[in-house]
Design a protein around this motif. Structure first.
Motif, PDB file in Angstrom:
ATOM      1  N   LYS A 532       0.900 -63.352 -23.717  1.00  0.00           N
ATOM      2  CA  LYS A 532       0.585 -62.482 -22.573  1.00  0.00           C
ATOM      3  C   LYS A 532       1.339 -62.936 -21.328  1.00  0.00           C
ATOM      4  N   SER A 533       1.507 -64.246 -21.148  1.00  0.00           N
ATOM      5  CA  SER A 533       2.223 -64.748 -19.972  1.00  0.00           C
ATOM      6  C   SER A 533       3.666 -64.278 -19.967  1.00  0.00           C
ATOM      7  N   VAL A 534       4.280 -64.186 -21.150  1.00  0.00           N
ATOM      8  CA  VAL A 534       5.658 -63.696 -21.268  1.00  0.00           C
ATOM      9  C   VAL A 534       5.692 -62.197 -21.007  1.00  0.00           C
ATOM     10  N   LYS A 535       4.757 -61.484 -21.593  1.00  0.00           N
ATOM     11  CA  LYS A 535       4.672 -60.041 -21.427  1.00  0.00           C
ATOM     12  C   LYS A 535       4.488 -59.662 -19.960  1.00  0.00           C
ATOM     13  N   ASN A 536       3.730 -60.495 -19.223  1.00  0.00           N
ATOM     14  CA  ASN A 536       3.438 -60.209 -17.818  1.00  0.00           C
ATOM     15  C   ASN A 536       4.474 -60.790 -16.855  1.00  0.00           C
ATOM     16  N   GLY A 537       5.473 -61.501 -17.390  1.00  0.00           N
ATOM     17  CA  GLY A 537       6.499 -62.079 -16.527  1.00  0.00           C
ATOM     18  C   GLY A 537       5.983 -63.190 -15.641  1.00  0.00           C
ATOM     19  N   GLN A 538       5.013 -63.958 -16.119  1.00  0.00           N
ATOM     20  CA  GLN A 538       4.451 -65.066 -15.339  1.00  0.00           C
ATOM     21  C   GLN A 538       5.325 -66.301 -15.568  1.00  0.00           C
ATOM     22  N   GLU A 539       6.104 -66.672 -14.565  1.00  0.00           N
ATOM     23  CA  GLU A 539       7.112 -67.729 -14.705  1.00  0.00           C
ATOM     24  C   GLU A 539       7.002 -68.739 -13.568  1.00  0.00           C
ATOM     25  N   ASP A 540       5.854 -69.362 -13.469  1.00  0.00           N
ATOM     26  CA  ASP A 540       5.598 -70.303 -12.371  1.00  0.00           C
ATOM     27  C   ASP A 540       6.327 -71.628 -12.600  1.00  0.00           C
ATOM     28  N   PHE A 541       6.823 -72.201 -11.515  1.00  0.00           N
ATOM     29  CA  PHE A 541       7.584 -73.449 -11.584  1.00  0.00           C
ATOM     30  C   PHE A 541       7.393 -74.197 -10.273  1.00  0.00           C
ATOM     31  N   ILE A 542       6.706 -75.351 -10.326  1.00  0.00           N
ATOM     32  CA  ILE A 542       6.514 -76.165  -9.126  1.00  0.00           C
ATOM     33  C   ILE A 542       6.811 -77.626  -9.467  1.00  0.00           C
TER      34      ILE A 542
END
Length: 550
Positions: A532-542
């Protein structure tokens, strides 16, 4: 059969409410009855017998707090009557015996992955575009705008269509209430985008706020982090944009890459703006080289690989009072299964190991690793105290509201993600996994900082448990979200992949859930199921600066 209450460990003196309990209600567990002294919401706890100020509170078999006031039997424990407490720790005896799970269901199992020259296997095939310093963020954004649509990697603009619909309704004279009553409907046609490179899963553009202006140690750590991504099994090549004068120098990045992969052979294109000159020349060169690199990387196809090539990151965020008794132990069993099959797992979030340090250090395979874990934990805790904070301040308002009232309660439940296998290695940020088995990685408890580090360490899939709901992901590794309770799963099906509330409801055991999760992981690793994270484009990077972050 669904229970009303649960005692997690025989040595515990508190009991967990699995449903809302009402005052004067009598509940039974294992032949013993309890009278509830006040209304208690599900996920919260009550003592078996009355507690007086200073009395110890045990859960998961460890010290998790001290009573601050008189607490009647059957009354809810809360931040008003309990304070954090945990036991000390020191170098102890090795306790590396463990009950190896039955892996017969997974014997000979493979996944379809991307094989790399160093022997690792990716669950995806991504090209990476990164800036060595924040000054290059705009140029990264320009590349992103130029490439994604043309290559077929742009996400469907479903909300743009909805905004257009609202605009049309406004123009036709509709009222405020009529606008508020409009229901969003997704157009499935928008999701059908043809990709130019069939064997490339994505071009990922990362931006950040570091690389200069901080300490040299921060710059070195940032380059180490990016080296972890460049050498990652899910990454097929990298375009690096550098200004030239920043602390995070190109030579530093190359040095960190060599540490992790001495025979690095992926396409790596480094462009330094102060050498190249004009923005036009920089962007045009970056576009040409990235496109050429994609042509090379597209020749790699998915092929069978043993599941021992999987490296799973274990993460939690937005935890609740059920996380430590459903989702976390479930992926802990998944962890044990994968370790028994020769794979690797990563347990991080060191502030959330507060109170279980003795157990984790005792599980280290040798004293050298145990001592390293102890030293890192003590140093981290000391830095927190020096800044006026402490591990006891880790629980968030959401955690507390849903039953995690002390850091030790939260930590003892969070540690269940690591299963029961021996600790084969202890890593400091941003080091990379080199050994199969359970690896401990020093990171903060912050969800995104920790997930970012786990992927840099080599996790090619992340299992992320949540009781409250957390919409996060990672640019290059699928992040699978697991709900600790069914109510959350039903409410947030668009971000939750797997429900473990079935354990709370008595529909399956922890072991059955753990096996189900590993089956799902293999499907995602093969590209059969999209997270689901890929499908929703969730690409957090900190990136984590080595100051104090809990």
């Amino acid at each position: 059969m669904k229970k009303s209450i649960l005692k997690v460990h025989p040595d515990d003196n508190v009991v967990v409410a699995l449903r809302d309990l009402t005052k004067a209600e009598v509940v039974e567990l294992d032949g013993k009855t309890y009278t509830i002294a006040e209304d208690i919401q599900a996920k919260h706890k009550f003592p078996e017998t009355a507690l007086e100020p200073g009395d110890s509170i045990f859960m998961y078999g460890v010290l998790v707090g001290k009573a601050q006031t008189h607490i009647p039997a059957g009354a809810r424990i809360s931040t008003a009557n309990v304070k954090h407490a945990s036991t000390g720790f020191q170098l102890g005896q090795r306790r590396t015996d463990w009950k190896v799970p039955d892996t017969s269901k997974f014997e000979g199992r493979t996944f379809m992955g991307y094989h790399r020259s160093d022997g690792s296997v990716g669950t995806a095939n991504h090209w990476l575009v990164i800036p060595l310093v924040f000054c290059e963020n705009r140029n990264v954004d320009v590349l992103k705008e130029s490439l994604l649509d043309e290559l077929g990697f742009a996400r469907p603009k479903k909300y743009n269509q909805f905004a257009k619909q609202l605009k049309q309704l406004y123009s036709s004279g509709r009222s405020v209430q009529e606008i508020l009553n409009v229901q969003f409907q997704e157009d499935e046609q928008l999701a059908r985008i043809e990709r130019l490179f069939s064997n490339i899963d994505g071009v990922k553009f990362i931006t950040h706020e570091g690389g200069c202006g901080g300490t040299r140690q921060d710059a070195q750590a940032l380059c180490g982090l990016f080296a972890g991504y460049a050498t990652h099994s899910n990454v097929c090549g990298v375009t690096v944009l550098s200004l030239g004068c920043q602390n995070a120098q190109v030579a530093m990045l190359e040095e960190e890459i060599a540490k992790r992969m001495p025979n690095f052979d992926k396409p790596l294109y480094i462009l330094e703006q102060q050498k190249v000159g004009s923005e036009t020349e920089l962007i045009s060169q970056a576009l040409k080289k990235t496109f050429a690199g994609l042509m090379i990387a597209n020749q790699n196809e998915r092929k069978p690989a043993p599941i021992s090539k999987l490296c799973i990151g274990l993460e939690c965020g937005g935890s609740d009072g059920f996380s430590g008794i459903s989702a976390n132990p479930a992926i802990g069993y998944t962890s044990d299964l994968l370790v028994a099959c020769g794979g690797s797992v990563i347990l991080s979030e060191f502030p959330e190991l507060c109170g279980v340090e003795q157990e984790m250090s005792d599980r280290c395979v040798d004293e050298t690793k145990a001592n390293r874990f102890i030293e890192i934990m003590r140093r981290y805790a000391q830095r927190a105290k020096e800044s006026g904070s402490g591990f006891d301040m880790n629980p968030s308002p959401g955690n507390i509201k849903d039953g995690l009232i002390t850091d030790a309660i939260k930590s003892a439940g969070a540690a269940k993600k690591g299963g029961t296998s021996p600790v084969t290695d202890v890593l400091d940020y941003p080091e990379k996994v080199t050994k199969p088995g359970l690896n401990l990685l020093c990171t903060p408890g912050n969800d995104v900082e920790s997930t970012t580090a786990e992927v840099a360490a080599g996790a090619n899939i992340v299992l992320f448990t949540t009781g409250l709901g957390t919409p996060t992901g990672n640019p290059v590794a699928p992040v699978l979200k697991l709900s600790s309770n069914t109510k959350l799963y039903e409410k947030m099906k668009d971000i939750i992949d797997i429900n473990t509330g079935t354990i709370i409801e008595g529909e399956e055991t922890i072991e059955q859930a753990g096996e189900r999760i590993l089956d799902y992981v293999i499907k995602v690793a093969s590209g059969e199921v999209v997270a689901k994270s890929v499908k929703n484009g969730q690409e957090d990077f900190i990136p984590w600066k080595r100051g104090v972050s809990l």
